[in-house]
Design a protein around this motif. Structure first.
Motif, mmCIF file in Angstrom:
data_model
loop_
_atom_site.group_PDB
_atom_site.id
_atom_site.type_symbol
_atom_site.label_atom_id
_atom_site.label_comp_id
_atom_site.label_asym_id
_atom_site.label_seq_id
_atom_site.Cartn_x
_atom_site.Cartn_y
_atom_site.Cartn_z
ATOM 1 N N GLY A 170 5.589 -3.318 -0.083
ATOM 2 C CA GLY A 170 5.210 -4.607 0.492
ATOM 3 C C GLY A 170 4.593 -5.565 -0.517
ATOM 4 N N THR A 221 10.292 -3.130 -1.290
ATOM 5 C CA THR A 221 10.641 -2.641 0.040
ATOM 6 C C THR A 221 9.568 -1.664 0.545
ATOM 7 N N ASP A 223 6.764 -0.747 4.057
ATOM 8 C CA ASP A 223 5.689 -1.413 4.785
ATOM 9 C C ASP A 223 4.469 -1.552 3.896
ATOM 10 N N GLN A 225 0.893 -1.291 2.642
ATOM 11 C CA GLN A 225 -0.195 -0.352 2.907
ATOM 12 C C GLN A 225 -1.502 -1.126 2.821
#
Ligand SMILES: C[S@@+](CC[C@H](N)C(=O)[O-])C[C@H]1O[C@@H](n2cnc3c(N)ncnc32)[C@H](O)[C@@H]1O
Length: 231
Positions: A170, A221, A223, A225
């Motif tokens: 992310g 790429t 999610d 953290q």
């Protein structure tokens, strides 16, 4: 460009070539290895490198890598964001790091969140996998106008993959350039670890002329953290 004679603030030879810091009237200039690296006549795009990237980062306790230092505008703008917990700067020229510590870079504040490293940013990236919420690269005048030929690898597929690998999932990679670089954005779009690729064109007026600078951005790429801000 001012007609005033330059006043030298510092000059040092190093393994990677000579670096000269000088002032011409109110303008501070940096010459690296005989190549004009930058001045502070218009620092809007150096600052945009920080603000555009941080606008794409969520959360607080952000850890940011800036490569390289230059006159310190990108680093200073990063520090101006209160969500930033740590700014690592990787700078090839030891003299420039010394001048920054001596307070010779007017833009750069003394700040406990700032860590200056004398290092090749490529090596620093390789040594810090998954460490950063943002990586800001401004080590050349762009992929098409290198200050050091050794930096060419940073903009190829392995170099960009390495830069993305230094990000947390992310996290955001941004590359500054003194010309539009759609081919760099295309290269980023081709990487499996990159998403949300953008190519920003930033018009600047200087000495009565119009220039288009650019920033290429990509998100690693995965999610995001939550950032802890620890080291
Ligand atoms: C154009 S200046 C950066 C300007 C900076 N964004 C600012 O706001 O002032 C480029 C800097 O990158 C440094 N540099 C060049 N190649 C490098 C590398 N491979 N690793 C780290 N620093 C590098 C140069 O010595 C120079 O200080």
């Amino acid at each position: 460009m001012s007609d005033e004679e330059p006043v030298e603030l510092g000059r040092a030879a190093a393994a990677h070539g000579e670096v000269v810091l000088r002032r011409r009237g109110a303008v501070t200039e940096l010459i690296v290895d005989g190549v004009f690296a930058m001045d502070d006549v218009d620092t809007s795009t150096e600052r945009a490198l920080a603000t555009e990237t941080l606008a794409r980062c969520a959360g607080t306790g952000l850890r940011v890598l800036v490569g390289g230092l230059g006159l310190g505008w990108t680093a200073a703008t990063t520090l101006a964001d209160p969500r930033v917990a740590q700014v690592d700067v990787a700078e090839l020229q030891p003299a420039l790091v010394g001048w920054a510590r001596d307070g010779l870079l007017p833009a750069l504040p003394a700040d406990p969140r700032l860590r200056l490293h004398t290092a090749d940013v490529a090596a620093h990236l390789a040594d810090h996998p998954g460490a950063y919420d943002a990586v800001l690269l401004d080590v050349d005048n762009g992929p098409g106008f290198l200050v050091h030929q050794r930096n060419a690898g940073l903009y190829g597929t392995p170099g960009l993959t390495g830069a993305l690998a230094a990000l947390r999932p992310g996290g955001v990679l941004a590359v500054w350039a003194s010309d539009p670089v759609p081919e760099l954005a295309d290269r980023l779009r081709g990487l499996p670890d990159a998403t949300d690729v953008e190519h920003l064109v930033l018009p600047v007026q200087r000495d009565g002329r119009a220039f288009d600078y650019a920033i290429a951005l990509a998100r690693r790429t995965g999610d995001a953290q939550p950032s802890t801000g620890g080291s």
